[in-house]
Design an enzyme around this catalytic site. Structure first.
Site, mmCIF file in Angstrom:
data_model
loop_
_atom_site.group_PDB
_atom_site.id
_atom_site.type_symbol
_atom_site.label_atom_id
_atom_site.label_comp_id
_atom_site.label_asym_id
_atom_site.label_seq_id
_atom_site.Cartn_x
_atom_site.Cartn_y
_atom_site.Cartn_z
ATOM 1 N N ASP A 130 0.849 -1.192 0.000
ATOM 2 C CA ASP A 130 0.000 0.000 0.000
ATOM 3 C C ASP A 130 0.887 1.245 0.000
ATOM 4 O OD1 ASP A 130 -1.819 2.008 0.305
ATOM 5 O OD2 ASP A 130 -2.621 1.326 2.220
ATOM 6 N N ASN A 135 1.363 6.677 4.612
ATOM 7 C CA ASN A 135 2.101 5.588 5.260
ATOM 8 C C ASN A 135 3.574 5.901 5.444
ATOM 9 O OD1 ASN A 135 -0.241 4.121 5.369
ATOM 10 N ND2 ASN A 135 0.196 2.898 3.546
ATOM 11 N N ASP A 149 1.896 1.399 8.810
ATOM 12 C CA ASP A 149 0.802 0.620 8.218
ATOM 13 C C ASP A 149 1.316 -0.595 7.444
ATOM 14 O OD1 ASP A 149 -1.499 -0.413 7.205
ATOM 15 O OD2 ASP A 149 -2.271 1.474 6.408
#
Length: 283
Positions: A130, A135, A149
């Site tokens: 991701d 993040n 994350d």
């Protein structure tokens, strides 16, 4: 802390997306998205499992131990629950703040992120897939990047890594035909597209290779979008040929999401990086 009911709604939410896609007519009739939707459900269930995410956070902490370019939080085991993920605090500012940093510091940080993607793919066999900008955090004092994350972390199979190695080697060779063959083998280009649009595909590859190899001395300028219009023009017949559309292998799509997101961040922040040197390191 996880919002109540999120995990229980995953299947229904994905099924609703599938229904909307079918009704909208956005996708060709013969395009089978079922494997991708099934994998999306699986990954979202994993992302909702905070015990698993804590384990992945520990793995990344161990893999990057001693690398002063990164900071990884640690889960607080005494407070850890399936829907509660407490972790040590890491100070930092949004990664986008690098836009105002001196060029040398900006390139160092983004070069570290690009190298991390290559290590994930070719060395770790593990990737946080991701690439959401949120993040990442940046520590101006130390220059370190905070990684956050780890719910979307997934193993990279040897077959997928081998496909990218072939594509990397073809790109380094500067041969558009080799790159096209590697793209077909990896599933990015369908056999039908290769048959019907080979000339256009090789022309697009040639444009990208020329820009890449011209950057060897000065570094690849991600802010230079001069070839985008030409690529768009040559891609138009492929996009219009909906019957030839297909999806690459599901795992490849998740890997490519991370690669594309990292490239987008480099574009957004105007990085200039020695991409050929990074790609050419033994892996």
């Amino acid at each position: 802390m996880q919002y109540p009911g999120i995990a229980a709604s995953i299947d229904a939410d994905i099924d609703n997306v599938a229904t909307l896609l079918r009704l909208s007519g956005l996708l060709p009739e013969g395009l089978d998205v079922a494997p991708l939707l099934a994998e999306a459900k699986r990954q979202l269930r994993e992302e909702a499992d905070y015990l698993r995410e804590a384990g992945q956070m520990r793995r990344y902490g161990a893999l990057l131990e001693g690398d002063g370019r990164f900071a990884v939080p640690r889960p607080v085991d005494a407070l850890l629950r399936p829907t509660v993920l407490p972790m040590t605090f890491q100070a930092g500012v949004p990664i986008e703040d690098l836009a105002s940093a001196p060029e040398e510091r900006r390139n160092a940080a983004l070069g570290a992120l690009v190298e991390l993607v290559l290590r994930e793919l070719f060395d770790f066999g593990l990737m946080q897939t991701d690439p959401n900008f949120a993040n990442y955090r940046w520590q101006p004092d130390s220059g370190r990047i905070v990684l956050l994350d780890f719910g979307a972390t997934r193993a990279i199979t040897p077959a997928t890594a081998a496909s990218y190695r072939s594509l990397r080697q073809a790109g380094l060779s500067g041969d558009a035909g080799q790159v096209r063959e590697a793209l077909v083998a990896a599933g990015f280009v369908s056999p039908a597209q290769d048959l019907r649009h080979r000339t256009a595909i090789e022309a697009m590859i040639g444009l990208m290779l020329a820009q890449l190899h011209a950057s060897r001395d000065a570094g690849f300028d991600f802010a230079d979008r001069s070839v985008v219009a030409a690529l768009r023009e040559r891609a138009a017949p492929l996009l219009a040929d909906r019957a030839s559309w297909h999806l690459p292998p599901t795992e490849t799509l998740f890997v490519q999401r991370k690669i594309s997101g990292t490239v987008l961040l480099c574009v957004r922040l105007g990085a200039r990086l020695p991409i050929l040197d990074l790609l050419d390191r033994d892996r």
